[in-house]
Design an enzyme around this catalytic site. Sequence first.
Site, PDB file in Angstrom:
ATOM      1  N   ARG A 102     102.197  67.442 -16.514  1.00 14.17           N
ATOM      2  CA  ARG A 102     100.870  68.046 -16.379  1.00 14.17           C
ATOM      3  C   ARG A 102     100.052  67.384 -15.290  1.00 14.17           C
ATOM      4  O   ARG A 102      99.082  67.967 -14.799  1.00 14.17           O
ATOM      5  CB  ARG A 102     100.098  67.922 -17.699  1.00 14.17           C
ATOM      6  CG  ARG A 102     100.665  68.726 -18.841  1.00 14.17           C
ATOM      7  CD  ARG A 102     100.111  68.270 -20.166  1.00 14.17           C
ATOM      8  NE  ARG A 102     100.490  66.886 -20.424  1.00 14.17           N
ATOM      9  CZ  ARG A 102     100.284  66.249 -21.569  1.00 14.17           C
ATOM     10  NH1 ARG A 102      99.662  66.861 -22.549  1.00 14.17           N
ATOM     11  NH2 ARG A 102     100.663  65.002 -21.727  1.00 14.17           N
ATOM     12  N   SER A 114      98.953  68.024 -27.863  1.00 16.78           N
ATOM     13  CA  SER A 114      98.890  68.205 -29.322  1.00 16.78           C
ATOM     14  C   SER A 114      97.658  67.499 -29.878  1.00 16.78           C
ATOM     15  O   SER A 114      96.998  67.996 -30.791  1.00 16.78           O
ATOM     16  CB  SER A 114     100.155  67.642 -29.973  1.00 16.78           C
ATOM     17  OG  SER A 114     101.284  68.336 -29.514  1.00 16.78           O
ATOM     18  N   LYS A 164     104.273  55.564 -35.343  1.00 10.89           N
ATOM     19  CA  LYS A 164     103.308  56.609 -35.017  1.00 10.89           C
ATOM     20  C   LYS A 164     102.832  57.307 -36.287  1.00 10.89           C
ATOM     21  O   LYS A 164     103.616  57.484 -37.224  1.00 10.89           O
ATOM     22  CB  LYS A 164     104.024  57.645 -34.131  1.00 10.89           C
ATOM     23  CG  LYS A 164     103.213  58.142 -32.974  1.00 10.89           C
ATOM     24  CD  LYS A 164     104.071  58.900 -31.990  1.00 10.89           C
ATOM     25  CE  LYS A 164     103.189  59.645 -31.028  1.00 10.89           C
ATOM     26  NZ  LYS A 164     103.927  60.271 -29.962  1.00 10.89           N
ATOM     27  N   HIS A 191     104.311  73.350 -24.447  1.00 10.97           N
ATOM     28  CA  HIS A 191     105.705  72.998 -24.762  1.00 10.97           C
ATOM     29  C   HIS A 191     106.594  74.235 -24.651  1.00 10.97           C
ATOM     30  O   HIS A 191     107.683  74.180 -24.072  1.00 10.97           O
ATOM     31  CB  HIS A 191     105.831  72.502 -26.207  1.00 10.97           C
ATOM     32  CG  HIS A 191     105.150  71.208 -26.528  1.00 10.97           C
ATOM     33  ND1 HIS A 191     104.354  71.050 -27.622  1.00 10.97           N
ATOM     34  CD2 HIS A 191     105.188  69.997 -25.906  1.00 10.97           C
ATOM     35  CE1 HIS A 191     103.915  69.799 -27.690  1.00 10.97           C
ATOM     36  NE2 HIS A 191     104.394  69.144 -26.645  1.00 10.97           N
TER      37      HIS A 191
HETATM   38  O1  PNS Z   1     105.876  64.029 -27.567  1.00 15.69           O
HETATM   39  P1  PNS Z   1     105.981  62.560 -27.287  1.00 15.69           P
HETATM   40  O2  PNS Z   1     105.448  61.742 -28.445  1.00 15.69           O
HETATM   41  O3  PNS Z   1     105.347  62.177 -25.982  1.00 15.69           O
HETATM   42  O4  PNS Z   1     107.557  62.255 -27.173  1.00 15.69           O
HETATM   43  C1  PNS Z   1     107.980  60.970 -26.850  1.00 15.69           C
HETATM   44  C2  PNS Z   1     109.516  60.831 -26.860  1.00 15.69           C
HETATM   45  C3  PNS Z   1     110.089  61.266 -28.203  1.00 15.69           C
HETATM   46  C4  PNS Z   1     110.121  61.681 -25.786  1.00 15.69           C
HETATM   47  C5  PNS Z   1     109.762  59.336 -26.614  1.00 15.69           C
HETATM   48  O5  PNS Z   1     109.035  58.594 -27.535  1.00 15.69           O
HETATM   49  C6  PNS Z   1     111.214  58.944 -26.707  1.00 15.69           C
HETATM   50  O6  PNS Z   1     111.972  59.148 -25.790  1.00 15.69           O
HETATM   51  N1  PNS Z   1     111.605  58.372 -27.872  1.00 15.69           N
HETATM   52  C7  PNS Z   1     112.960  57.972 -28.140  1.00 15.69           C
HETATM   53  C8  PNS Z   1     113.111  56.445 -28.175  1.00 15.69           C
HETATM   54  C9  PNS Z   1     113.698  55.943 -26.884  1.00 15.69           C
HETATM   55  O7  PNS Z   1     114.739  56.387 -26.448  1.00 15.69           O
HETATM   56  N2  PNS Z   1     112.971  54.999 -26.256  1.00 15.69           N
HETATM   57  C10 PNS Z   1     113.335  54.500 -24.970  1.00 15.69           C
HETATM   58  C11 PNS Z   1     112.829  55.429 -23.860  1.00 15.69           C
HETATM   59  S1  PNS Z   1     113.424  54.954 -22.292  1.00 15.69           S
END
Ligand code: PNS
Length: 168
Positions: free
Chosen positions: A91, A128, A41, A17
């Site tokens: 990745r 993570s 989650k 990150h």
């Molecule tokens: O580290 P992660 O858990 O892979 O992060 C995921 C994250 C926070 C980037 C994703 O869950 C997200 O965008 N959440 C916000 C909710 C949202 O906007 N959902 C629609 C996506 S198109």
Amino acid sequence: MRRAVCPGSFDPIHNGHLEVIARASGLFDEVIVAVSTNYAKKYRFTLAERLDMARTTLSALSGIIVEPMGDGLLSDFCHERGASAIVKGLRSSSDFDYELPMATMNRQLSGVETVFLPGESRYLHLSSTLIKEVANLGGDVNDYVPRAVFRRLRGGPDTHPTPVVPRK
Ligand code: PNS
């Protein structure tokens, strides 16, 4: 002012990150590291802990701020902050397959673009989840996480700060 958002759970933030965030800060005037909360989650660390680890680690870098993202849409968060781009590290091709629909959806929802940065090869295996598993089973993750995270994964002194009880 060109502003970008690097979103994620950061449970916990790791060197993969950090490398992407540092590169994003070279491309934009300001980078907001947005720490998400998804009530579906299960996190190892609380939001306060995830924010604290990210802030401690990134405090030396200018032009980077760490904020809670809340539990709403990322596209709304970007719009409210005046961010023109979301930056994500990739990745693998499976990361791309997962990210592409979200990038398109976010652009259609608020016009925000997603910029993908190819992950640095020495961090491509990091997640993570994997770091937590290795640390839980006693493996050494020192090469993969910043110090503030290493201490918390080991259950160090700042993981559960002793409450200050006033002496009678
Ligand atoms: O580290 P992660 O858990 O892979 O992060 C995921 C994250 C926070 C980037 C994703 O869950 C997200 O965008 N959440 C916000 C909710 C949202 O906007 N959902 C629609 C996506 S198109």
